[in-house]
Design a protein around this motif. Structure first.
Motif, PDB file in Angstrom:
ATOM      1  N   TYR A   1      13.966  18.455 -38.848  1.00  0.00           N
ATOM      2  CA  TYR A   1      12.778  18.736 -37.856  1.00  0.00           C
ATOM      3  C   TYR A   1      11.829  18.605 -38.703  1.00  0.00           C
ATOM      4  CZ  TYR A   1       9.312  21.346 -34.294  1.00  0.00           C
ATOM      5  OH  TYR A   1       8.681  20.929 -33.574  1.00  0.00           O
ATOM      6  N   VAL A   2      11.532  19.409 -40.069  1.00  0.00           N
ATOM      7  CA  VAL A   2      10.297  19.557 -41.347  1.00  0.00           C
ATOM      8  C   VAL A   2      10.042  17.852 -41.550  1.00  0.00           C
ATOM      9  CG1 VAL A   2       9.713  20.329 -42.975  1.00  0.00           C
ATOM     10  CG2 VAL A   2      11.408  22.050 -41.495  1.00  0.00           C
ATOM     11  N   ASP A   3      11.312  17.219 -41.537  1.00  0.00           N
ATOM     12  CA  ASP A   3      11.235  15.436 -42.325  1.00  0.00           C
ATOM     13  C   ASP A   3      10.324  14.843 -40.931  1.00  0.00           C
ATOM     14  OD1 ASP A   3      12.349  16.229 -43.761  1.00  0.00           O
ATOM     15  OD2 ASP A   3      14.624  15.934 -43.554  1.00  0.00           O
ATOM     16  N   LEU A   4      10.908  14.714 -39.247  1.00  0.00           N
ATOM     17  CA  LEU A   4      10.073  14.488 -38.189  1.00  0.00           C
ATOM     18  C   LEU A   4       8.445  15.700 -38.665  1.00  0.00           C
ATOM     19  CD1 LEU A   4      10.330  12.632 -36.431  1.00  0.00           C
ATOM     20  CD2 LEU A   4      10.545  14.777 -34.396  1.00  0.00           C
ATOM     21  N   ARG A   5       8.259  16.470 -38.672  1.00  0.00           N
ATOM     22  CA  ARG A   5       7.248  16.903 -38.613  1.00  0.00           C
ATOM     23  C   ARG A   5       6.550  16.273 -39.823  1.00  0.00           C
ATOM     24  NH1 ARG A   5       4.627  20.644 -36.129  1.00  0.00           N
ATOM     25  NH2 ARG A   5       5.391  21.340 -34.555  1.00  0.00           N
ATOM     26  N   LYS A   6       6.239  15.975 -40.583  1.00  0.00           N
ATOM     27  CA  LYS A   6       5.995  15.630 -41.880  1.00  0.00           C
ATOM     28  C   LYS A   6       5.776  13.821 -41.790  1.00  0.00           C
ATOM     29  CE  LYS A   6       7.682  13.761 -47.150  1.00  0.00           C
ATOM     30  NZ  LYS A   6       7.718  12.516 -46.481  1.00  0.00           N
ATOM     31  N   LYS A   7       6.409  13.010 -40.440  1.00  0.00           N
ATOM     32  CA  LYS A   7       6.116  11.391 -40.854  1.00  0.00           C
ATOM     33  C   LYS A   7       5.768  11.406 -40.309  1.00  0.00           C
ATOM     34  CE  LYS A   7       9.923   9.062 -39.660  1.00  0.00           C
ATOM     35  NZ  LYS A   7      10.928   8.108 -38.840  1.00  0.00           N
ATOM     36  N   VAL A   8       5.579  12.328 -38.804  1.00  0.00           N
ATOM     37  CA  VAL A   8       4.236  12.537 -37.437  1.00  0.00           C
ATOM     38  C   VAL A   8       2.994  12.923 -38.060  1.00  0.00           C
ATOM     39  CG1 VAL A   8       4.252  13.672 -34.958  1.00  0.00           C
ATOM     40  CG2 VAL A   8       6.446  13.127 -35.978  1.00  0.00           C
TER      41      VAL A   8
ATOM     42  N   MET B   1       3.186  24.132 -39.534  1.00  0.00           N
ATOM     43  CA  MET B   1       4.638  24.505 -38.754  1.00  0.00           C
ATOM     44  C   MET B   1       4.358  24.644 -37.224  1.00  0.00           C
ATOM     45  SD  MET B   1       7.005  23.411 -40.129  1.00  0.00           S
ATOM     46  CE  MET B   1       8.714  23.486 -39.030  1.00  0.00           C
ATOM     47  N   TYR B   2       2.923  24.642 -37.174  1.00  0.00           N
ATOM     48  CA  TYR B   2       2.711  24.959 -35.516  1.00  0.00           C
ATOM     49  C   TYR B   2       2.035  23.870 -34.565  1.00  0.00           C
ATOM     50  CZ  TYR B   2       4.962  29.797 -37.465  1.00  0.00           C
ATOM     51  OH  TYR B   2       5.797  30.065 -37.958  1.00  0.00           O
ATOM     52  N   VAL B   3       1.198  23.412 -35.374  1.00  0.00           N
ATOM     53  CA  VAL B   3       0.832  22.158 -34.778  1.00  0.00           C
ATOM     54  C   VAL B   3       0.684  21.362 -34.082  1.00  0.00           C
ATOM     55  CG1 VAL B   3       0.678  20.670 -36.721  1.00  0.00           C
ATOM     56  CG2 VAL B   3      -1.420  20.525 -35.280  1.00  0.00           C
ATOM     57  N   PRO B   4       1.058  21.198 -32.146  1.00  0.00           N
ATOM     58  CA  PRO B   4       1.468  20.635 -31.574  1.00  0.00           C
ATOM     59  C   PRO B   4       1.748  18.932 -32.516  1.00  0.00           C
ATOM     60  CG  PRO B   4       0.216  21.689 -30.337  1.00  0.00           C
ATOM     61  CD  PRO B   4      -0.601  21.678 -31.681  1.00  0.00           C
ATOM     62  N   LEU B   5       3.022  18.841 -31.449  1.00  0.00           N
ATOM     63  CA  LEU B   5       3.486  17.206 -32.600  1.00  0.00           C
ATOM     64  C   LEU B   5       3.062  15.969 -30.958  1.00  0.00           C
ATOM     65  CD1 LEU B   5       6.762  17.223 -34.365  1.00  0.00           C
ATOM     66  CD2 LEU B   5       4.432  17.572 -35.124  1.00  0.00           C
ATOM     67  N   VAL B   6       2.865  16.393 -30.222  1.00  0.00           N
ATOM     68  CA  VAL B   6       2.467  15.878 -29.260  1.00  0.00           C
ATOM     69  C   VAL B   6       0.954  15.995 -28.593  1.00  0.00           C
ATOM     70  CG1 VAL B   6       3.033  15.535 -26.408  1.00  0.00           C
ATOM     71  CG2 VAL B   6       4.384  15.921 -28.006  1.00  0.00           C
ATOM     72  N   LYS B   7       0.271  15.014 -28.644  1.00  0.00           N
ATOM     73  CA  LYS B   7      -1.051  15.052 -28.900  1.00  0.00           C
ATOM     74  C   LYS B   7      -1.891  14.711 -28.230  1.00  0.00           C
ATOM     75  CE  LYS B   7      -1.390  13.436 -33.352  1.00  0.00           C
ATOM     76  NZ  LYS B   7      -1.745  11.979 -34.517  1.00  0.00           N
ATOM     77  N   ASP B   8      -2.726  15.720 -27.641  1.00  0.00           N
ATOM     78  CA  ASP B   8      -3.702  15.569 -25.827  1.00  0.00           C
ATOM     79  C   ASP B   8      -3.366  16.173 -25.122  1.00  0.00           C
ATOM     80  OD1 ASP B   8      -5.979  14.960 -27.616  1.00  0.00           O
ATOM     81  OD2 ASP B   8      -5.563  13.261 -28.501  1.00  0.00           O
ATOM     82  N   TYR B   9      -1.853  16.437 -24.600  1.00  0.00           N
ATOM     83  CA  TYR B   9      -0.912  16.445 -23.165  1.00  0.00           C
ATOM     84  C   TYR B   9      -1.095  18.056 -23.054  1.00  0.00           C
ATOM     85  CZ  TYR B   9       2.152  14.657 -19.776  1.00  0.00           C
ATOM     86  OH  TYR B   9       2.251  14.808 -18.633  1.00  0.00           O
ATOM     87  N   GLU B  10      -1.641  18.034 -21.900  1.00  0.00           N
ATOM     88  CA  GLU B  10      -2.221  19.293 -21.282  1.00  0.00           C
ATOM     89  C   GLU B  10      -1.392  18.959 -19.671  1.00  0.00           C
ATOM     90  OE1 GLU B  10      -5.187  22.941 -20.085  1.00  0.00           O
ATOM     91  OE2 GLU B  10      -5.768  21.307 -21.362  1.00  0.00           O
ATOM     92  N   ILE B  11      -0.640  20.061 -19.386  1.00  0.00           N
ATOM     93  CA  ILE B  11       0.527  20.395 -17.738  1.00  0.00           C
ATOM     94  C   ILE B  11      -0.341  21.261 -17.001  1.00  0.00           C
ATOM     95  CG2 ILE B  11       2.354  20.584 -16.130  1.00  0.00           C
ATOM     96  CD1 ILE B  11       3.243  18.513 -18.807  1.00  0.00           C
TER      97      ILE B  11
ATOM     98  N   TYR C   1      14.061  25.839 -44.767  1.00  0.00           N
ATOM     99  CA  TYR C   1      12.817  24.796 -44.707  1.00  0.00           C
ATOM    100  C   TYR C   1      13.257  23.965 -45.205  1.00  0.00           C
ATOM    101  CZ  TYR C   1      10.651  27.748 -41.033  1.00  0.00           C
ATOM    102  OH  TYR C   1       9.580  28.595 -40.371  1.00  0.00           O
ATOM    103  N   GLY C   2      13.987  23.517 -46.089  1.00  0.00           N
ATOM    104  CA  GLY C   2      14.360  22.023 -46.749  1.00  0.00           C
ATOM    105  C   GLY C   2      13.416  21.597 -47.651  1.00  0.00           C
ATOM    106  N   GLU C   3      13.912  20.832 -48.582  1.00  0.00           N
ATOM    107  CA  GLU C   3      13.280  19.961 -49.711  1.00  0.00           C
ATOM    108  C   GLU C   3      12.165  19.014 -49.058  1.00  0.00           C
ATOM    109  OE1 GLU C   3      15.189  14.822 -49.965  1.00  0.00           O
ATOM    110  OE2 GLU C   3      15.873  16.546 -51.307  1.00  0.00           O
ATOM    111  N   ASN C   4      12.119  18.852 -48.388  1.00  0.00           N
ATOM    112  CA  ASN C   4      10.602  18.594 -47.902  1.00  0.00           C
ATOM    113  C   ASN C   4       9.398  19.492 -47.340  1.00  0.00           C
ATOM    114  OD1 ASN C   4      10.327  15.669 -47.642  1.00  0.00           O
ATOM    115  ND2 ASN C   4      11.630  15.153 -46.586  1.00  0.00           N
ATOM    116  N   PHE C   5       9.923  20.968 -47.397  1.00  0.00           N
ATOM    117  CA  PHE C   5       9.099  21.855 -47.349  1.00  0.00           C
ATOM    118  C   PHE C   5       8.084  22.525 -48.408  1.00  0.00           C
ATOM    119  CE2 PHE C   5       8.217  26.737 -46.769  1.00  0.00           C
ATOM    120  CZ  PHE C   5       7.041  25.781 -45.563  1.00  0.00           C
ATOM    121  N   GLU C   6       7.092  22.921 -48.618  1.00  0.00           N
ATOM    122  CA  GLU C   6       6.129  23.606 -49.488  1.00  0.00           C
ATOM    123  C   GLU C   6       6.008  25.058 -49.488  1.00  0.00           C
ATOM    124  OE1 GLU C   6       4.712  23.539 -53.351  1.00  0.00           O
ATOM    125  OE2 GLU C   6       5.343  21.577 -52.450  1.00  0.00           O
ATOM    126  N   ALA C   7       6.291  25.347 -50.219  1.00  0.00           N
ATOM    127  CA  ALA C   7       6.406  27.223 -50.317  1.00  0.00           C
ATOM    128  C   ALA C   7       5.769  27.369 -50.769  1.00  0.00           C
ATOM    129  CB  ALA C   7       8.296  28.103 -50.458  1.00  0.00           C
TER     130      ALA C   7
END
Length: 618
Positions: free
Chosen positions: A298-305, A316-326, A508-514
């Motif tokens: 999931y961290v890798d996906l956030r990195k890519k997106v 880690m908290y910014v929405p991955l789905v942009k400009d969508y409100e229901i 959080y793995g190797e693509n996470f910066e602590a």
């Protein structure tokens, strides 16, 4: 005690909103179902103070036979049932309008009376524990006392950890001091901490606060997120030694009381309050450690997106789905629940509709109304739910969550006698989270387009991440620091930061910066002053997911699973929490429920990635 209160808040709603008189009755709970006038309230207050409490005191020192014990326990139940009803009514009346002085005075009056009632009954357990084990077992075997068999069995389990009367009095006297680390922590974090000014998204100066920080984490502007993170965490770092001393004091307090009561560890002492084996806690941590790969994905996906070199905590908290409100108006939310929760069966849907139609729910924000949301009730009332509806998807899920608690209360109190009508936190959150999972899966399956589907998949992913990975990281930290002190070690600020950083890297793995400041995260968590509480979030959602799979999956007898789930909702405290779950085919002494949930998390992350690649034409 059968009072049920969950997800409760005590703040005031903002001014400039609806007056209560402007809201139609159908959208307001009906407290007249409890008391129709204040004269009835006064009569019950008098009955408690002038009849029940004096009668209860007469039993002190006289529980010398099964007959006297039975009469005492029946009187206790009658007294507590009435006290619960009064207490719930008074506090919910105050929550309607927290500026109502008469309601506030009544709630304060019931607070004081509750303390008197508890004091009047305190002798029961301590007196019984002075008797030989065989005497208590003999009471348990008497047919007239079968309703109290579990109560007596639980007392018997505590006998080895009960001290002499002078020693118990000494520990009781320490209670006033034992809350000091938590109290000082709250004052430091909430009242005395100062935060710097930073530049917001538009370059304007803004005074940082916890609320501003939380909102900033969802901003699309990464520089703003980073400034908010650094400003907040640097403030905690400036007080690192004080926070370290406080958490060390809390840990030492827990260890002192555990040793005094002859437990092997502070963890064992804490879990014993709900008779949860230490194995459950250890298996939970092990299962999550064995499945961190899904979170790394999931961290890798956030990195890519998000197009990042490394993911930081403020990413880690910014929405991955942009400009969508229901937007989901309340009436539409009710219809969605009636559809989405159909897997729970016709009886559940009928009773859910009854709750909607019978004014169980206080829906809209009004002047001076308590904020947030909760479910409450007593044995002799139907459930009540407080909301502050804002027509968001989250508000719909809050309704599902709180009605899960409400139906759990309704079924338990309709089935069990008062003495077994309590619902432990360990099982209570299963009922509410089951509804959330069912609704999110329903919304994913019925999404109108890829954006909507992605929105709800991400909501379910974040629900699992927040309740399992985050809370179990907290739980592992809490266990680690207690074990360190139990072995004679100390907890300096640098030691705590080092432990926290190692956990972040592992989870959080190797693509996470602590980041250096991120290792102050532990100082922001008030739950570390709640004595091994956080693990229950993870066990609840794991058990709930197992329930959902049993009821909706393609394997096994789903009809039987639904019937067992309804029996689970009726069980209350008729057995120990672990056994109540086992009866519903959920074994929390194994790692399977957690393993299954995190495997589901991994599949959801894969599905998110597929949809995003499709949207991007890949």
């Amino acid at each position: 005690m059968a009072v049920i209160l969950l997800s409760r808040t005590f703040a005031f709603a903002e001014t400039g909103v609806l007056k209560r008189s402007d809201v139609e009755d159908q959208y307001k709970w009906n407290l007249e179902d409890i008391y129709q006038d204040q004269e009835a309230v006064k009569a019950d207050l008098s009955k408690l103070k002038n009849k029940y409490i004096p009668e209860m005191k007469k039993f002190n020192g006289k529980l010398t036979s099964g007959d006297s014990l039975l009469k005492c326990l029946q009187l206790r139940d009658d007294m507590m049932r009435l006290m619960d009803k009064l207490y719930v009514y008074a506090h919910m009346k105050s929550d309607e309008n927290m500026a109502d002085n008469a309601a506030s005075e009544l709630s304060s009056q019931t607070d004081a009376l509750y303390a008197e009632v508890l004091t009047a009954t305190a002798f029961i357990g301590s007196e019984l524990l002075t008797y030989p084990e065989n005497t208590i077992k003999e009471y348990m075997s008497q047919p007239a006392l079968q309703d109290y068999k579990l109560f007596l069995d639980a007392l018997l389990k505590q006998k080895a950890h009960t001290l002499s009367r002078p020693e118990e009095e000494l520990l009781a006297a320490l209670a006033d001091f034992s809350g000091s680390p938590s109290s000082i922590y709250d004052k430091l974090r909430v009242a005395d901490m100062t935060y710097p000014e930073i530049l917001d998204e538009n370059g304007a100066k803004v005074q940082l606060s916890p609320g501003i920080y939380a909102a900033a984490l969802e901003s699309k502007n990464r520089d703003y997120r980073k400034r908010a993170f650094e400003g907040t965490f640097s403030s905690f770092a400036e007080n690192k030694n004080t926070f370290a001393a406080l958490i060390e004091g809390e840990v030492k307090k827990n260890i002192f009381f555990a040793k005094a009561r002859k437990y092997d560890s502070a963890l064992e002492a804490s879990l014993t309050s709900e008779f949860i084996p230490v194995q459950v806690y250890d298996n939970l941590v092990k299962a999550v450690n064995d499945n961190t790969g899904y979170l790394h994905k999931y961290v890798d996906l956030r990195k890519k997106v998000l197009g990042l070199d490394k993911v930081h905590i403020y990413d880690m908290y910014v929405p991955l789905v942009k400009d969508y409100e229901i937007k989901i108006p309340y009436e539409e939310a009710k219809k969605m629940l009636l559809e989405g929760l159909k897997p729970l069966g016709d009886d559940y849907i009928r009773d859910l509709q009854k709750g909607f139609d019978s004014r169980w729910i206080d829906v809209y924000e009004t002047e001076n109304k308590a904020t947030g949301g909760y479910q409450w009730g007593a044995y002799d009332t139907h459930p009540y739910v407080l909301l502050n509806q804002n027509d968001s998807a989250d508000a719909m899920l809050t309704l599902a969550h709180e009605m899960g608690h409400a139906l759990n209360h309704y079924y338990t109190c309709s089935t069990q006698k008062y003495t077994n009508s309590g619902i432990p936190i360990f099982t209570a959150e299963v009922a509410s989270t089951t509804n959330e999972i069912l609704m999110l899966k329903y919304l994913i399956a019925h999404a109108q387009n890829d954006d909507e589907k992605l929105y709800f998949i991400n909501s379910l992913v974040e629900l699992i991440r927040g309740n399992v990975y985050t809370q179990v990281m907290y739980a592992e930290f809490e266990k680690t620091i207690h074990e360190r002190v139990e072995k004679g070690g100390a907890l300096s600020a640098e030691t705590l930061r080092g432990i926290w950083k190692s956990l972040m890297v592992k989870y959080y793995g190797e693509n996470f910066e602590a980041d250096e400041l991120a290792d102050m995260w532990w100082a922001r968590v008030p739950h570390f002053y709640m004595d091994f509480y956080v693990y229950k979030y993870a066990t609840a959602i794991s058990a709930a997911n197992e329930m959902v799979e049993n009821m909706t999956g393609t394997e096994g007898d789903t009809a039987s699973a639904k019937a067992k789930y309804l029996e689970f909702l009726k069980a209350g405290s008729s057995d120990y929490p672990i056994e109540v779950l086992k009866a519903a085919n959920v074994d929390m002494t194994s790692t399977r429920p957690v393993d299954d949930l995190l495997a589901e998390f991994g599949k959801l992350v894969d599905e998110m990635e597929r949809i995003m690649e499709k949207k991007n034409g890949k």
